[in-house]
Write a protein that holds these residues in place. Structure first.
Motif: not given
Length: 249
Positions: A31-58
């Protein structure tokens, strides 16, 4: 002779394949626990950022305003938020149903458990609709016989505040039915009634087995949540009330 040789060769090859088959002996995993200790992938964060912004606004878009908060626990038989949902389904589904069939919806029955959040005072947003109705349930209009409608009213005698619209049920002190009407009139033998509900209840959810084997049914392809969103957009102020559509004397 050549044919026999080829056949023998195929049999030997098949036998060799069978003997070399690999069998599964064990499955191992961790079992691989998903916690804050796992490093974030900045490329993934940058990719989803505009979608997240759009959904939040909607989701934060203001559709209406509610002067007061309303909860499904406000009353034992009918609640303001339940009445709002049932009325919204009746108002917005009826024109669609009539345009397709030429008939009017006679009544609406939803389920108390389908209300998943309060209607909070203040701005009513897209997120409000998703909070109140997070499920993907859609509106179905079923045609019921008079006997099935009476079974429906007998089911409601349990006293749970299931939302209804364009119908009235009055119970006596002993939970007997004092008055039960659809469109302001008692249920008539030999007549059928078009009741709007959701697909979960149509399949017998919450024990509503009276929806089984209807005379006919019409799937509107209109989600209950979409009904709420459209209802909020149409209204400037959302101020539902408790009334006498389902009461105990």
């Amino acid at each position: 002779m050549f044919k026999k040789f080829c056949l023998l060769s195929l049999l030997l090859a098949f036998s060799a394949c069978k003997q070399s088959q690999v069998t599964l002996n064990a499955i191992e995993g961790s079992q691989l626990a998903i916690t804050d200790s796992l490093p974030q992938n900045q490329q993934v964060l940058d990719y989803i950022a505009p979608f997240k912004k759009y959904i939040t606004e909607e989701m934060s878009a203001v559709l209406a305003y509610a002067p007061q908060s309303h909860s499904k626990t406000e009353g034992p038989y009918n609640t303001a938020i339940g009445n709002m949902m049932a009325d919204a389904v009746f108002e917005l589904s009826n024109p669609i149903f009539k345009s397709r069939t030429g008939h009017e919806i006679d009544g609406v029955l939803l389920n108390h458990g389908g209300i998943r959040s309060t209607l909070n005072a203040g701005d009513v947003t897209m997120r409000t609709a998703y909070d109140i109705m997070p499920f993907e349930n859609s509106i179905i209009v079923v045609e019921l016989t008079a006997d099935k409608v009476r079974d429906m009213f007998n089911y409601l005698k349990s006293g749970k505040a299931h939302p209804i619209a364009n119908m009235q049920l009055v119970l006596g002190e002993d939970d007997s039915i004092v008055k039960a009407t659809v469109n302001g009139k008692p249920v008539e033998d030999g007549k059928t009634y078009f009741i709007a509900t959701n697909d979960y209840l149509r399949q017998g959810g919450d024990g509503m087995v009276f929806f089984a084997d209807p005379v006919s049914e019409n799937v509107l392809n209109y989600k209950v949540r979409s009904v709420l969103i459209d209802y909020f957009k149409e209204k400037d102020t959302i101020a539902p009330v408790r009334d006498n559509r389902f009461i105990k004397e």
